[in-house]
Design an enzyme around this catalytic site. Structure first.
Site, PDB file in Angstrom:
ATOM      1  N   TRP A 100      19.260  14.388  -7.437  1.00  0.00           N
ATOM      2  CA  TRP A 100      18.587  13.119  -7.681  1.00  0.00           C
ATOM      3  C   TRP A 100      19.186  12.412  -8.905  1.00  0.00           C
ATOM      4  O   TRP A 100      19.484  13.040  -9.925  1.00  0.00           O
ATOM      5  CB  TRP A 100      17.092  13.340  -7.924  1.00  0.00           C
ATOM      6  CG  TRP A 100      16.348  12.058  -8.142  1.00  0.00           C
ATOM      7  CD1 TRP A 100      15.880  11.222  -7.183  1.00  0.00           C
ATOM      8  CD2 TRP A 100      16.007  11.455  -9.396  1.00  0.00           C
ATOM      9  NE1 TRP A 100      15.264  10.121  -7.760  1.00  0.00           N
ATOM     10  CE2 TRP A 100      15.331  10.242  -9.116  1.00  0.00           C
ATOM     11  CE3 TRP A 100      16.211  11.831 -10.727  1.00  0.00           C
ATOM     12  CZ2 TRP A 100      14.850   9.402 -10.119  1.00  0.00           C
ATOM     13  CZ3 TRP A 100      15.749  10.991 -11.738  1.00  0.00           C
ATOM     14  CH2 TRP A 100      15.068   9.801 -11.429  1.00  0.00           C
ATOM     15  N   SER A 159      20.109  21.043  -6.347  1.00  0.00           N
ATOM     16  CA  SER A 159      18.797  20.500  -6.704  1.00  0.00           C
ATOM     17  C   SER A 159      18.162  19.798  -5.501  1.00  0.00           C
ATOM     18  O   SER A 159      17.932  20.432  -4.477  1.00  0.00           O
ATOM     19  CB  SER A 159      18.941  19.578  -7.921  1.00  0.00           C
ATOM     20  OG  SER A 159      17.703  19.312  -8.520  1.00  0.00           O
ATOM     21  N   LEU A 160      17.912  18.486  -5.567  1.00  0.00           N
ATOM     22  CA  LEU A 160      17.390  17.787  -4.400  1.00  0.00           C
ATOM     23  C   LEU A 160      18.349  17.926  -3.218  1.00  0.00           C
ATOM     24  O   LEU A 160      17.920  18.050  -2.065  1.00  0.00           O
ATOM     25  CB  LEU A 160      17.153  16.315  -4.717  1.00  0.00           C
ATOM     26  CG  LEU A 160      16.682  15.412  -3.564  1.00  0.00           C
ATOM     27  CD1 LEU A 160      15.394  15.939  -2.948  1.00  0.00           C
ATOM     28  CD2 LEU A 160      16.511  13.965  -4.036  1.00  0.00           C
ATOM     29  N   PHE A 181      15.873  12.750 -17.744  1.00  0.00           N
ATOM     30  CA  PHE A 181      16.214  13.713 -16.706  1.00  0.00           C
ATOM     31  C   PHE A 181      17.524  14.419 -17.044  1.00  0.00           C
ATOM     32  O   PHE A 181      17.652  15.628 -16.856  1.00  0.00           O
ATOM     33  CB  PHE A 181      16.308  13.004 -15.358  1.00  0.00           C
ATOM     34  CG  PHE A 181      16.240  13.920 -14.173  1.00  0.00           C
ATOM     35  CD1 PHE A 181      15.089  14.645 -13.904  1.00  0.00           C
ATOM     36  CD2 PHE A 181      17.317  14.048 -13.305  1.00  0.00           C
ATOM     37  CE1 PHE A 181      15.017  15.497 -12.800  1.00  0.00           C
ATOM     38  CE2 PHE A 181      17.249  14.891 -12.209  1.00  0.00           C
ATOM     39  CZ  PHE A 181      16.094  15.619 -11.959  1.00  0.00           C
ATOM     40  N   ALA A 239      18.684  14.929 -20.058  1.00  0.00           N
ATOM     41  CA  ALA A 239      18.409  15.835 -21.176  1.00  0.00           C
ATOM     42  C   ALA A 239      17.792  17.144 -20.688  1.00  0.00           C
ATOM     43  O   ALA A 239      18.153  18.229 -21.167  1.00  0.00           O
ATOM     44  CB  ALA A 239      17.479  15.150 -22.175  1.00  0.00           C
ATOM     45  N   GLN A 284      18.200  18.491 -17.733  1.00  0.00           N
ATOM     46  CA  GLN A 284      19.199  19.247 -16.979  1.00  0.00           C
ATOM     47  C   GLN A 284      20.142  20.018 -17.900  1.00  0.00           C
ATOM     48  O   GLN A 284      20.607  21.103 -17.556  1.00  0.00           O
ATOM     49  CB  GLN A 284      19.998  18.306 -16.083  1.00  0.00           C
ATOM     50  CG  GLN A 284      19.186  17.723 -14.941  1.00  0.00           C
ATOM     51  CD  GLN A 284      20.031  16.837 -14.051  1.00  0.00           C
ATOM     52  OE1 GLN A 284      20.794  17.330 -13.228  1.00  0.00           O
ATOM     53  NE2 GLN A 284      19.900  15.539 -14.202  1.00  0.00           N
ATOM     54  N   ASP A 286      17.870  27.350 -16.785  1.00  0.00           N
ATOM     55  CA  ASP A 286      17.457  26.105 -16.118  1.00  0.00           C
ATOM     56  C   ASP A 286      16.039  25.724 -16.548  1.00  0.00           C
ATOM     57  O   ASP A 286      15.085  26.463 -16.320  1.00  0.00           O
ATOM     58  CB  ASP A 286      17.516  26.297 -14.602  1.00  0.00           C
ATOM     59  CG  ASP A 286      17.442  24.995 -13.825  1.00  0.00           C
ATOM     60  OD1 ASP A 286      16.814  24.041 -14.323  1.00  0.00           O
ATOM     61  OD2 ASP A 286      17.996  24.947 -12.719  1.00  0.00           O
ATOM     62  N   HIS A 341      20.641  23.541 -15.660  1.00  0.00           N
ATOM     63  CA  HIS A 341      20.411  23.067 -14.301  1.00  0.00           C
ATOM     64  C   HIS A 341      21.696  22.732 -13.550  1.00  0.00           C
ATOM     65  O   HIS A 341      21.676  22.604 -12.333  1.00  0.00           O
ATOM     66  CB  HIS A 341      19.507  21.832 -14.354  1.00  0.00           C
ATOM     67  CG  HIS A 341      19.001  21.387 -13.027  1.00  0.00           C
ATOM     68  ND1 HIS A 341      18.181  22.170 -12.244  1.00  0.00           N
ATOM     69  CD2 HIS A 341      19.195  20.225 -12.331  1.00  0.00           C
ATOM     70  CE1 HIS A 341      17.875  21.510 -11.133  1.00  0.00           C
ATOM     71  NE2 HIS A 341      18.493  20.343 -11.155  1.00  0.00           N
TER      72      HIS A 341
END
Length: 236
Positions: free
Chosen positions: A9, A60-61, A122, A124, A126, A186, A214
């Site tokens: 994402w 991820s997504l 987001f 930051a 990850q 993560d 992540h």
């Protein structure tokens, strides 16, 4: 061997450039903008564009999307490589391996108010806890999607992350080969989510990157690439 890379994402396909070049093979990296509708409908749309018998590499997504494609279109998928994967991004009554529901809702509401700032937050998260935090942050920022031009698709993608739970009747056949890659540090999706998947996937393999967050393919590109190459070589 055909490879299809599915990004996460808020990112653009270029996030895969380094890994794509290292792995070689015939590959495709589609732009993933969530259409209006369900994750199933999105998976069906992507499946229509896939190369034959492709190995899906999802992050991820993108990993959730890869799982859904494999469950709904198993004949089109040769194997899975899932990076920072989870069947449910959000914690639920019987699922502790995710973000609090309020946290993801706050993300979605924050995105509506200030998309650019939410994407930075987001990024930051990850990179948080990663031994290569600064390098990972720079790489992620360089591939951020346009929060204005694609606001609707990004907002809907967040909603899918919040609502989707693939644990029941959505996981693909455990006979499908799968490599699970996860950063031990993560801060978005705990590594325990991949461990949970691996325990229910007898033929799967798990590659845990101890000092990564992540995006382990950015912080430890050689280790991740070598792990994927070994996995692919065993299936040629």
């Amino acid at each position: 061997m055909n490879l299809t890379f599915l990004h996460g994402w808020g990112m653009r396909p270029g996030i895969w450039q380094g890994l794509q070049q290292t792995l070689g093979h015939n590959s495709q990296v589609p732009v993933l903008h969530a259409p209006t509708g369900s994750l199933d409908e999105w998976a069906d749309a992507v499946a229509r564009t896939l190369l034959p018998e492709t190995v899906l590499i999802g992050w991820s997504l993108g990993a959730m999307l890869a799982l859904t494609i494999a469950a709904r279109h198993p004949r089109q998928v040769r194997a899975l490589v899932l990076v920072a994967a989870t069947p449910s991004f959000v914690k639920r009554g019987d699922w502790s391996h995710g973000l609090d529901g309020e946290t993801i809702r706050a993300f979605r509401e924050g995105f509506l108010r200030n998309p650019g700032r939410t994407l930075e937050r987001f990024v930051a998260l990850q990179a948080f806890g990663d031994a290569q935090r600064h390098a990972v942050t720079d790489a992620l920022r360089a591939q951020l999607d346009d929060p204005v031009e694609h606001a609707a698709a990004l907002g809907h993608g967040l909603r899918l992350l919040e609502e989707s739970d693939l644990r029941v009747q959505r996981l693909p056949s455990v006979s499908l080969p799968c490599l699970l890659v996860h950063g031990a540090q993560d801060a978005l999706i705990p590594a325990s989510a991949s461990i949970w998947l691996g325990q229910r996937w007898p033929g799967s393999e798990t590659l845990l990157i101890e000092d990564a967050g992540h995006a382990p393919f950015l912080s430890a590109p050689q280790r991740v690439a070598e792990g994927i190459q070994r996995f692919l070589a065993a299936r040629t």
